[in-house]
Motif scaffolding. Structure first.
Motif, PDB file in Angstrom:
ATOM      1  N   ASP A   1      -6.819  65.137  -8.777  1.00 33.14           N
ATOM      2  CA  ASP A   1      -7.879  64.309  -9.364  1.00 33.14           C
ATOM      3  C   ASP A   1      -7.326  62.935  -9.740  1.00 33.14           C
ATOM      4  OD1 ASP A   1      -6.266  65.604 -11.214  1.00 33.14           O
ATOM      5  OD2 ASP A   1      -7.841  65.894 -12.690  1.00 33.14           O
TER       6      ASP A   1
ATOM      7  N   GLU B   1      -8.028  58.961  -7.939  1.00 35.56           N
ATOM      8  CA  GLU B   1      -8.337  57.770  -8.729  1.00 35.56           C
ATOM      9  C   GLU B   1      -7.297  56.683  -8.503  1.00 35.56           C
ATOM     10  OE1 GLU B   1      -9.708  58.257 -12.808  1.00 35.56           O
ATOM     11  OE2 GLU B   1      -9.741  60.421 -12.490  1.00 35.56           O
TER      12      GLU B   1
ATOM     13  N   SER C   1      -7.716  55.040  -5.082  1.00 36.72           N
ATOM     14  CA  SER C   1      -8.905  54.173  -5.037  1.00 36.72           C
ATOM     15  C   SER C   1      -8.596  52.762  -5.521  1.00 36.72           C
ATOM     16  CB  SER C   1     -10.021  54.778  -5.884  1.00 36.72           C
ATOM     17  OG  SER C   1     -10.424  56.040  -5.389  1.00 36.72           O
TER      18      SER C   1
ATOM     19  N   GLN D   1     -11.150  73.207  -7.658  1.00 35.29           N
ATOM     20  CA  GLN D   1     -11.479  71.796  -7.831  1.00 35.29           C
ATOM     21  C   GLN D   1     -12.043  71.141  -6.572  1.00 35.29           C
ATOM     22  OE1 GLN D   1      -8.103  69.524  -9.434  1.00 35.29           O
ATOM     23  NE2 GLN D   1      -9.350  69.087 -11.221  1.00 35.29           N
TER      24      GLN D   1
ATOM     25  N   GLU E   1     -15.228  69.053  -7.144  1.00 36.15           N
ATOM     26  CA  GLU E   1     -14.933  67.913  -8.019  1.00 36.15           C
ATOM     27  C   GLU E   1     -14.157  66.831  -7.269  1.00 36.15           C
ATOM     28  OE1 GLU E   1     -12.089  66.950 -11.889  1.00 36.15           O
ATOM     29  OE2 GLU E   1     -12.703  69.028 -11.501  1.00 36.15           O
ATOM     30  N   LEU E   2     -13.182  67.241  -6.470  1.00 34.27           N
ATOM     31  CA  LEU E   2     -12.363  66.264  -5.748  1.00 34.27           C
ATOM     32  C   LEU E   2     -13.181  65.545  -4.683  1.00 34.27           C
ATOM     33  CD1 LEU E   2      -9.007  68.241  -5.348  1.00 34.27           C
ATOM     34  CD2 LEU E   2      -9.614  66.546  -7.076  1.00 34.27           C
TER      35      LEU E   2
ATOM     36  N   LEU F   1     -15.179  62.919  -6.387  1.00 33.90           N
ATOM     37  CA  LEU F   1     -14.356  61.768  -6.754  1.00 33.90           C
ATOM     38  C   LEU F   1     -14.064  60.882  -5.549  1.00 33.90           C
ATOM     39  CD1 LEU F   1     -11.687  63.360  -9.163  1.00 33.90           C
ATOM     40  CD2 LEU F   1     -13.407  61.647  -9.775  1.00 33.90           C
TER      41      LEU F   1
END
Length: 333
Positions: free
Chosen positions: A176, A180, A183, A200, A203-204, A207
């Protein structure tokens, strides 16, 4: 010749599977003992009947697994029992909800074995610090796998453009934070490929959906993932085994890693330690690696296997499991 039963419940082609394959096929280890992988239930290790001088558990230790391990000990009172700790380490213990309860479970489980094997010195130090096992019954033997297929991969491209992360999609892996951080990287030609499955995954993917340079794939082999990658990232919040980094180094790929647990022992060219698990620190490290234009030397395959082979030979010799003229029998039911 002594026969050794390695108990596991792995159904994948992951680290444990490749480690057990290495133990069963290595010529030097095979000259002193026969290593056999035996799949059992982690909750019913005592349900299997074994004729072996040494029984090695690679099973994850949980409260629910204790009755099965007690039955294993009772069913094989004359066998030497060894446990190899693949799951628990200082980082995972710090993340546990009830650390005291977890330590009590581990002490109870380790007490059922004649010997406990840690995968790294930091893991062993954590066990000693919390008195989880008698120091005289603890050894450090790093894992290894067949690195020849990784050494045979083509050289990565320079400069680095494709970075891969491979593993379980779980908070432990730190993916996670990696998404970020990537990015923030400004290089438009850079790519981040994440391979694996786990809790996850959704969720990943959420993201990553705002950055077309990032893709979250399903599971694949580490060999296939490294074939496509110029470098790998291991932003693990805790990491009991260094095998992923070892295989990447054998393939000549740069390795960005968090330095947690077993990763703290990694040495050599091509390694980038990013101990600060923050978006800012990892975005800087990723940008630096993407600017690298020189290749890195590959990990020497022959030398990488020696600590594992010598470690097992020394432990088995110490426990009195030496080669004999008369072969013993081994069977599973």
């Amino acid at each position: 010749m002594p026969r050794i039963a390695h108990l596991h419940d792995d159904h994948t082609s992951g680290d444990l599977s490749r480690y057990l394959a290495f133990l069963g096929r290595d010529a030097a280890l095979g000259a002193t003992a026969e290593h056999h992988a035996v799949r059992v239930s982690r909750f019913a290790a005592g349900a299997v009947s074994l004729r072996a001088e040494v029984i090695v558990s690679h099973l994850p230790l949980r409260l629910q697994s204790l009755p099965g391990l007690m039955a294993l000990r009772a069913r094989h009172p004359r066998a030497t029992l060894i446990h190899v700790e693949h799951l628990h380490c200082e980082g995972s213990a710090a993340a546990a909800r009830n650390r005291g309860r977890q330590r009590a479970i581990l002490r109870s489980a380790y007490a059922l074995f004649n010997h406990v094997v840690a995968l790294s010195t930091p893991q062993a130090n954590w066990m000693r610090r919390h008195a989880l096992v008698n120091p005289g019954q603890l050894s450090v033997i790093p894992p290894c796998a067949d690195l020849a297929p990784f050494a045979a991969l083509p050289d990565p491209r320079c400069p680095v453009r494709h970075i891969a992360a491979i593993g379980r999609l779980h908070r432990q892996s730190g993916l996670d934070m990696l998404i970020e951080a990537f990015s923030v990287v400004s290089n438009p030609d850079a790519r981040l490929d994440i391979f694996g499955d786990g809790p996850q995954r959704g969720e990943l993917r959420a993201l990553a959906r705002h950055d077309l340079r990032i893709r979250v794939h399903g599971s694949t082999t580490r060999l296939a993932a490294l074939r496509r990658a110029d470098a790998i990232a291991i932003p693990a919040r805790w990491q009991p085994s260094p095998l992923a980094a070892q295989e990447a180094l054998a393939a000549g790929r740069r390795v960005l890693h968090s330095g947690r647990d077993s990763l703290s022992e990694l040495q050599g060219p091509g390694l980038v330690t990013v101990a600060d698990l923050s978006v800012a620190a990892w975005s800087r490290a990723l940008s630096d690696v993407l600017a690298e234009t020189d290749s890195v030397p590959r990990l020497a395959v022959a030398g990488a296997r020696e600590p594992t082979v010598q470690g097992w030979q020394a432990l088995l010799g110490r426990l009195g499991c030496r080669k004999t003229a008369k072969s013993s029998t081994f069977a599973t039911i």
